[in-house]
Scaffold this motif. Sequence first.
Motif, PDB file in Angstrom:
ATOM      1  N   LEU A  17      73.415  -7.938 -15.446  1.00  0.00           N
ATOM      2  CA  LEU A  17      74.844  -8.154 -15.627  1.00  0.00           C
ATOM      3  C   LEU A  17      75.195  -8.279 -17.106  1.00  0.00           C
ATOM      4  CD1 LEU A  17      77.586  -8.652 -14.265  1.00  0.00           C
ATOM      5  CD2 LEU A  17      77.019 -11.090 -14.298  1.00  0.00           C
ATOM      6  N   ILE A  18      74.446  -9.072 -17.835  1.00  0.00           N
ATOM      7  CA  ILE A  18      74.713  -9.285 -19.261  1.00  0.00           C
ATOM      8  C   ILE A  18      74.540  -7.987 -20.053  1.00  0.00           C
ATOM      9  CG2 ILE A  18      73.854 -10.436 -21.343  1.00  0.00           C
ATOM     10  CD1 ILE A  18      73.275 -12.874 -19.510  1.00  0.00           C
ATOM     11  N   VAL A  19      73.451  -7.264 -19.794  1.00  0.00           N
ATOM     12  CA  VAL A  19      73.195  -6.031 -20.551  1.00  0.00           C
ATOM     13  C   VAL A  19      74.228  -4.964 -20.217  1.00  0.00           C
ATOM     14  CG1 VAL A  19      71.552  -4.153 -20.942  1.00  0.00           C
ATOM     15  CG2 VAL A  19      70.756  -6.506 -20.878  1.00  0.00           C
ATOM     16  N   GLY A  23      76.576  -3.601 -23.021  1.00  0.00           N
ATOM     17  CA  GLY A  23      76.493  -2.165 -23.306  1.00  0.00           C
ATOM     18  C   GLY A  23      77.855  -1.492 -23.208  1.00  0.00           C
ATOM     19  N   ALA A  24      78.617  -1.838 -22.181  1.00  0.00           N
ATOM     20  CA  ALA A  24      79.938  -1.236 -22.015  1.00  0.00           C
ATOM     21  C   ALA A  24      80.880  -1.657 -23.147  1.00  0.00           C
ATOM     22  CB  ALA A  24      80.530  -1.632 -20.668  1.00  0.00           C
ATOM     23  N   TYR A  25      80.863  -2.926 -23.501  1.00  0.00           N
ATOM     24  CA  TYR A  25      81.724  -3.412 -24.585  1.00  0.00           C
ATOM     25  C   TYR A  25      81.341  -2.775 -25.922  1.00  0.00           C
ATOM     26  CZ  TYR A  25      83.947  -6.430 -27.981  1.00  0.00           C
ATOM     27  OH  TYR A  25      84.677  -6.892 -29.034  1.00  0.00           O
ATOM     28  N   THR A  26      80.056  -2.716 -26.199  1.00  0.00           N
ATOM     29  CA  THR A  26      79.590  -2.122 -27.446  1.00  0.00           C
ATOM     30  C   THR A  26      79.946  -0.639 -27.493  1.00  0.00           C
ATOM     31  OG1 THR A  26      77.778  -3.704 -27.505  1.00  0.00           O
ATOM     32  CG2 THR A  26      77.585  -1.796 -28.940  1.00  0.00           C
ATOM     33  N   ILE A  43      76.635   3.548 -23.374  1.00  0.00           N
ATOM     34  CA  ILE A  43      77.112   3.894 -22.035  1.00  0.00           C
ATOM     35  C   ILE A  43      75.905   4.081 -21.118  1.00  0.00           C
ATOM     36  CG2 ILE A  43      78.189   5.725 -20.670  1.00  0.00           C
ATOM     37  CD1 ILE A  43      80.167   6.074 -23.018  1.00  0.00           C
ATOM     38  N   PHE A  44      74.887   4.775 -21.616  1.00  0.00           N
ATOM     39  CA  PHE A  44      73.661   4.962 -20.845  1.00  0.00           C
ATOM     40  C   PHE A  44      73.032   3.611 -20.491  1.00  0.00           C
ATOM     41  CE2 PHE A  44      69.014   5.390 -20.825  1.00  0.00           C
ATOM     42  CZ  PHE A  44      68.871   6.184 -19.702  1.00  0.00           C
ATOM     43  N   LEU A  45      72.964   2.698 -21.458  1.00  0.00           N
ATOM     44  CA  LEU A  45      72.407   1.370 -21.177  1.00  0.00           C
ATOM     45  C   LEU A  45      73.228   0.644 -20.125  1.00  0.00           C
ATOM     46  CD1 LEU A  45      71.354  -0.084 -24.645  1.00  0.00           C
ATOM     47  CD2 LEU A  45      69.885   0.621 -22.766  1.00  0.00           C
ATOM     48  N   GLY A  46      74.539   0.732 -20.227  1.00  0.00           N
ATOM     49  CA  GLY A  46      75.402   0.093 -19.236  1.00  0.00           C
ATOM     50  C   GLY A  46      75.170   0.631 -17.838  1.00  0.00           C
ATOM     51  N   LEU A  71      66.225  -3.756 -28.329  1.00  0.00           N
ATOM     52  CA  LEU A  71      66.242  -3.165 -29.670  1.00  0.00           C
ATOM     53  C   LEU A  71      67.581  -2.475 -29.944  1.00  0.00           C
ATOM     54  CD1 LEU A  71      64.410  -2.579 -32.163  1.00  0.00           C
ATOM     55  CD2 LEU A  71      63.822  -0.435 -31.037  1.00  0.00           C
ATOM     56  N   PHE A  72      68.073  -1.693 -28.990  1.00  0.00           N
ATOM     57  CA  PHE A  72      69.351  -1.012 -29.165  1.00  0.00           C
ATOM     58  C   PHE A  72      70.516  -1.996 -29.236  1.00  0.00           C
ATOM     59  CE2 PHE A  72      67.291   2.957 -27.563  1.00  0.00           C
ATOM     60  CZ  PHE A  72      67.574   3.725 -28.687  1.00  0.00           C
ATOM     61  N   LEU A  73      70.448  -3.095 -28.478  1.00  0.00           N
ATOM     62  CA  LEU A  73      71.522  -4.081 -28.546  1.00  0.00           C
ATOM     63  C   LEU A  73      71.575  -4.757 -29.909  1.00  0.00           C
ATOM     64  CD1 LEU A  73      71.284  -5.625 -24.986  1.00  0.00           C
ATOM     65  CD2 LEU A  73      73.122  -4.205 -25.890  1.00  0.00           C
ATOM     66  N   VAL A  74      70.425  -5.013 -30.487  1.00  0.00           N
ATOM     67  CA  VAL A  74      70.392  -5.600 -31.837  1.00  0.00           C
ATOM     68  C   VAL A  74      70.944  -4.597 -32.851  1.00  0.00           C
ATOM     69  CG1 VAL A  74      68.855  -6.412 -33.676  1.00  0.00           C
ATOM     70  CG2 VAL A  74      68.534  -7.224 -31.340  1.00  0.00           C
ATOM     71  N   VAL A  75      70.532  -3.342 -32.747  1.00  0.00           N
ATOM     72  CA  VAL A  75      71.048  -2.300 -33.641  1.00  0.00           C
ATOM     73  C   VAL A  75      72.559  -2.164 -33.467  1.00  0.00           C
ATOM     74  CG1 VAL A  75      71.054   0.194 -34.103  1.00  0.00           C
ATOM     75  CG2 VAL A  75      68.893  -1.017 -33.820  1.00  0.00           C
ATOM     76  N   GLY A  76      73.025  -2.179 -32.231  1.00  0.00           N
ATOM     77  CA  GLY A  76      74.456  -2.078 -31.957  1.00  0.00           C
ATOM     78  C   GLY A  76      75.234  -3.230 -32.560  1.00  0.00           C
ATOM     79  N   TYR A  77      74.671  -4.420 -32.483  1.00  0.00           N
ATOM     80  CA  TYR A  77      75.323  -5.592 -33.080  1.00  0.00           C
ATOM     81  C   TYR A  77      75.544  -5.371 -34.578  1.00  0.00           C
ATOM     82  CZ  TYR A  77      75.818 -10.148 -35.215  1.00  0.00           C
ATOM     83  OH  TYR A  77      76.260 -11.198 -35.985  1.00  0.00           O
TER      84      TYR A  77
END
Length: 85
Positions: A17-19, A23-26, A43-46, A71-77
């Motif tokens: 749920l969190i990811v 992912g959608a918000y990012t 979008i793919f992660l979501g 890793l992608f969430l940290v990069v996205g941040y």
Amino acid sequence: AAVFGTWPYGFYQLLRLIVSITGAYTAYQLWLRGKYFWASVFIFLGILFNSVAPIHFNKSMWQFMDFFAGLFLVVGYFKIRKLTI
């Protein structure tokens, strides 16, 4: 945490749920800024981590994906942070 341990099923449901929401918000934020490649990654992660229609893999595959999703969430941040400063 999901990569290195064995957790109750509820933990993984919460993680999905969190990811998926993150992912959608990012993806939305990156899309607004014209970063279409990175938006597509999120979008793919979501979709991959969505809890409405879950995708099933074995544990070792999920550990691999959990690592790269983190890793992608940290990069996205940092990508979004850099764009807003």
